[in-house]
Design a protein around this motif. Structure first.
Motif, mmCIF file in Angstrom:
data_model
loop_
_atom_site.group_PDB
_atom_site.id
_atom_site.type_symbol
_atom_site.label_atom_id
_atom_site.label_comp_id
_atom_site.label_asym_id
_atom_site.label_seq_id
_atom_site.Cartn_x
_atom_site.Cartn_y
_atom_site.Cartn_z
ATOM 1 N N GLU A 11 0.820 -1.230 0.000
ATOM 2 C CA GLU A 11 0.000 0.000 0.000
ATOM 3 C C GLU A 11 0.846 1.269 0.000
ATOM 4 O O GLU A 11 0.408 2.306 0.514
ATOM 5 C CB GLU A 11 -0.944 0.021 1.220
ATOM 6 C CG GLU A 11 -2.011 -1.060 1.194
ATOM 7 C CD GLU A 11 -3.153 -0.728 0.248
ATOM 8 O OE1 GLU A 11 -3.837 0.275 0.471
ATOM 9 O OE2 GLU A 11 -3.350 -1.490 -0.723
ATOM 10 N N GLY A 13 2.171 2.611 -2.821
ATOM 11 C CA GLY A 13 1.994 3.373 -4.067
ATOM 12 C C GLY A 13 2.644 2.733 -5.290
ATOM 13 O O GLY A 13 2.788 3.392 -6.322
ATOM 14 N N LYS A 14 2.991 1.447 -5.212
ATOM 15 C CA LYS A 14 3.651 0.789 -6.362
ATOM 16 C C LYS A 14 2.755 0.789 -7.601
ATOM 17 O O LYS A 14 3.223 1.016 -8.715
ATOM 18 C CB LYS A 14 4.003 -0.679 -6.018
ATOM 19 C CG LYS A 14 5.002 -0.835 -4.893
ATOM 20 C CD LYS A 14 5.337 -2.298 -4.639
ATOM 21 C CE LYS A 14 4.165 -3.148 -4.196
ATOM 22 N NZ LYS A 14 3.633 -2.787 -2.867
ATOM 23 N N THR A 15 1.467 0.533 -7.390
ATOM 24 C CA THR A 15 0.559 0.456 -8.542
ATOM 25 C C THR A 15 0.381 1.840 -9.170
ATOM 26 O O THR A 15 0.410 1.986 -10.400
ATOM 27 C CB THR A 15 -0.803 -0.122 -8.103
ATOM 28 O OG1 THR A 15 -0.568 -1.411 -7.558
ATOM 29 C CG2 THR A 15 -1.761 -0.239 -9.261
ATOM 30 N N VAL A 16 0.232 2.849 -8.332
ATOM 31 C CA VAL A 16 0.051 4.210 -8.866
ATOM 32 C C VAL A 16 1.327 4.661 -9.587
ATOM 33 O O VAL A 16 1.267 5.211 -10.695
ATOM 34 C CB VAL A 16 -0.340 5.190 -7.737
ATOM 35 C CG1 VAL A 16 -0.420 6.615 -8.259
ATOM 36 C CG2 VAL A 16 -1.689 4.784 -7.129
ATOM 37 N N ASP A 46 -4.603 -5.070 -9.110
ATOM 38 C CA ASP A 46 -3.664 -4.046 -9.575
ATOM 39 C C ASP A 46 -3.664 -3.977 -11.094
ATOM 40 O O ASP A 46 -3.590 -2.891 -11.683
ATOM 41 C CB ASP A 46 -2.250 -4.365 -9.066
ATOM 42 C CG ASP A 46 -2.106 -4.095 -7.576
ATOM 43 O OD1 ASP A 46 -3.073 -3.615 -6.964
ATOM 44 O OD2 ASP A 46 -1.013 -4.359 -7.035
ATOM 45 N N ASN A 169 6.581 8.956 -2.781
ATOM 46 C CA ASN A 169 5.143 9.113 -3.021
ATOM 47 C C ASN A 169 4.510 9.855 -1.844
ATOM 48 O O ASN A 169 4.602 9.408 -0.701
ATOM 49 C CB ASN A 169 4.520 7.723 -3.183
ATOM 50 C CG ASN A 169 3.073 7.794 -3.638
ATOM 51 O OD1 ASN A 169 2.662 8.758 -4.283
ATOM 52 N ND2 ASN A 169 2.302 6.781 -3.296
ATOM 53 N N GLU A 193 3.177 13.556 -6.047
ATOM 54 C CA GLU A 193 2.270 14.119 -5.035
ATOM 55 C C GLU A 193 0.907 13.426 -5.128
ATOM 56 O O GLU A 193 0.575 12.820 -6.151
ATOM 57 C CB GLU A 193 2.144 15.620 -5.264
ATOM 58 C CG GLU A 193 3.469 16.323 -4.959
ATOM 59 C CD GLU A 193 3.276 17.787 -4.715
ATOM 60 O OE1 GLU A 193 2.764 18.153 -3.644
ATOM 61 O OE2 GLU A 193 3.624 18.566 -5.612
ATOM 62 N N PRO A 194 0.110 13.528 -4.065
ATOM 63 C CA PRO A 194 -1.208 12.881 -4.104
ATOM 64 C C PRO A 194 -2.035 13.371 -5.291
ATOM 65 O O PRO A 194 -2.122 14.572 -5.538
ATOM 66 C CB PRO A 194 -1.838 13.310 -2.772
ATOM 67 C CG PRO A 194 -0.677 13.604 -1.879
ATOM 68 C CD PRO A 194 0.399 14.163 -2.775
ATOM 69 N N LEU A 195 -2.613 12.426 -6.028
ATOM 70 C CA LEU A 195 -3.456 12.764 -7.175
ATOM 71 C C LEU A 195 -4.908 12.740 -6.706
ATOM 72 O O LEU A 195 -5.359 11.759 -6.121
ATOM 73 C CB LEU A 195 -3.238 11.757 -8.311
ATOM 74 C CG LEU A 195 -1.783 11.590 -8.775
ATOM 75 C CD1 LEU A 195 -1.680 10.545 -9.872
ATOM 76 C CD2 LEU A 195 -1.206 12.920 -9.248
ATOM 77 N N LEU A 198 -7.776 10.306 -8.304
ATOM 78 C CA LEU A 198 -6.877 9.399 -9.010
ATOM 79 C C LEU A 198 -7.613 8.933 -10.264
ATOM 80 O O LEU A 198 -8.592 8.195 -10.179
ATOM 81 C CB LEU A 198 -6.542 8.218 -8.097
ATOM 82 C CG LEU A 198 -5.565 7.191 -8.654
ATOM 83 C CD1 LEU A 198 -4.214 7.826 -8.972
ATOM 84 C CD2 LEU A 198 -5.389 6.047 -7.658
HETATM 85 N N1 LIG Z 1 0.061 9.502 -5.430
HETATM 86 C C1 LIG Z 1 -1.155 9.020 -5.101
HETATM 87 N N2 LIG Z 1 -2.276 9.743 -5.329
HETATM 88 C C2 LIG Z 1 -3.493 9.275 -4.995
HETATM 89 N N3 LIG Z 1 -3.708 8.076 -4.421
HETATM 90 C C3 LIG Z 1 -2.640 7.313 -4.159
HETATM 91 C C4 LIG Z 1 -1.309 7.737 -4.492
HETATM 92 N N4 LIG Z 1 -0.452 6.767 -4.113
HETATM 93 C C5 LIG Z 1 -1.202 5.787 -3.582
HETATM 94 N N5 LIG Z 1 -2.521 6.108 -3.600
HETATM 95 C C6 LIG Z 1 -3.639 5.282 -3.087
HETATM 96 O O1 LIG Z 1 -3.144 4.551 -1.972
HETATM 97 C C7 LIG Z 1 -3.539 3.197 -2.043
HETATM 98 C C8 LIG Z 1 -2.307 2.302 -2.166
HETATM 99 O O2 LIG Z 1 -1.617 2.588 -3.364
HETATM 100 P P1 LIG Z 1 -1.158 1.431 -4.342
HETATM 101 O O3 LIG Z 1 -2.289 0.501 -4.653
HETATM 102 O O4 LIG Z 1 -0.483 2.075 -5.507
HETATM 103 O O5 LIG Z 1 -0.095 0.690 -3.397
HETATM 104 P P2 LIG Z 1 0.722 -0.628 -3.677
HETATM 105 O O6 LIG Z 1 2.074 -0.449 -3.100
HETATM 106 O O7 LIG Z 1 0.635 -0.965 -5.131
HETATM 107 O O8 LIG Z 1 -0.103 -1.715 -2.825
HETATM 108 P P3 LIG Z 1 -0.024 -3.313 -2.948
HETATM 109 O O9 LIG Z 1 1.051 -3.739 -2.023
HETATM 110 O O10 LIG Z 1 -1.399 -3.751 -2.501
HETATM 111 O O11 LIG Z 1 0.239 -3.680 -4.391
HETATM 112 C C9 LIG Z 1 -4.478 3.087 -3.235
HETATM 113 O O12 LIG Z 1 -5.795 3.232 -2.803
HETATM 114 C C10 LIG Z 1 -4.088 4.240 -4.122
HETATM 115 O O13 LIG Z 1 -5.152 4.652 -4.888
#
Ligand SMILES: Nc1ncnc2c1ncn2[C@@H]1O[C@H](COP(=O)(O)OP(=O)(O)OP(=O)(O)O)[C@@H](O)[C@H]1O
Ligand SMILES: [Mg+2]
Length: 229
Positions: A11, A13-16, A46, A169, A193-195, A198
């Motif tokens: 969680e 932010g890897k996916t974002v 994802d 992030n 920065e936070p989007l 999103l």
């Molecule tokens: N820069 C950003 N702007 C807006 N929302 C964000 C941002 N970064 C992360 N988030 C939100 O925070 C949450 C976690 O982000 P994300 O899914 O990218 O994490 P992750 O590292 O991929 O998690 P996982 O380990 O489950 O794969 C999501 O709900 C995502 O929408």
């Protein structure tokens, strides 16, 4: 050109960040996203999120393993009565490479680097080392990040893995950025920065500001001594 998007934890932010990176490269041929192992499928995926944030031109490879419960992969696999076989993931990667030539591939990790994939203690780091791809580390910009990021960099380096840099992030924090660059002997290639909201539009906008000088791309190209990019 290929890169693994890993991070200091789940969680983070890897996916974002994967979506922004892919949007940055969108328009080129063969832009592909791959999450080899996914857990938490009951809460969404994802792969689906990235596809909707980037757009229809993105190619998404199917996961090799996908489990419904939001658990560590070794536990989710145990509950499903299967054992994750790293060789299956590595051969899926080799097949992709053979069919896609010089395409752009973003591989998303699972949780943090030392997440176990098997009951015998085969870690995500072992898989990424076997894939032999440079790793981009996503970490928070906020309090606690210096420790988490330095630990992750140490874990990468102690295994001889290739580091492509760090993406911070969250709200910009200059002191944290400086500390990570200085004490981690690395480069923060981008701050995201936070989007809000999103969406495909905000991801595309962030992509246009992400590493505008192409430092990451240059490093990724140079990290392939055989010229394979
Ligand atoms: N820069 C950003 N702007 C807006 N929302 C964000 C941002 N970064 C992360 N988030 C939100 O925070 C949450 C976690 O982000 P994300 O899914 O990218 O994490 P992750 O590292 O991929 O998690 P996982 O380990 O489950 O794969 C999501 O709900 C995502 O929408
Ligand atoms: Mg993710």
């Amino acid at each position: 050109m290929e890169v693994v998007v890993t991070g200091t934890g789940t969680e983070i932010g890897k996916t974002v960040v994967s979506a922004v990176l892919l949007a940055r490269w969108a328009g080129r041929t063969g832009v592909t996203y791959w999450k080899p192992v996914a857990t938490g499928a009951e809460e969404g995926s994802d792969s689906r999120d990235v596809a909707s944030l980037v757009g229809p031109e993105l190619r998404v490879l199917p996961e090799c393993y996908r489990f419904a419960p939001p658990l560590s992969p070794h536990l989710a696999a145990r509950m499903a009565g299967v054992e994750i076989e790293p060789e299956r993931i590595l051969s899926a990667y080799r097949r992709h490479r053979e069919s896609s030539g010089n395409g752009l591939l973003v591989v998303e990790g699972i949780g943090g680097l030392l997440v176990p994939l098997t009951e015998r203690g085969y870690l995500l780091a072992d898989l990424l080392k076997a894939l032999d791809l440079p790793c981009l580390v996503v970490s928070s910009s906020q309090l606690g990040t210096i420790n988490h990021t330095l630990l992750t960099l140490e874990a990468l380096r102690s295994r001889g893995m290739s580091l492509a840099g760090v993406v911070l992030n969250g709200p910009v924090n200059l002191e944290n950025r400086r500390a990570i660059e200085r004490f981690g002997q690395t480069r923060v290639v981008a701050e995201l920065e936070p989007l809000n909201p999103l969406s495909r539009e905000t991801v595309a906008r962030a992509a246009s500001e992400f590493d505008p000088e192409g430092v990451l791309e240059r490093d990724l190209r140079q990290s392939r001594p055989d010229g394979r990019v």
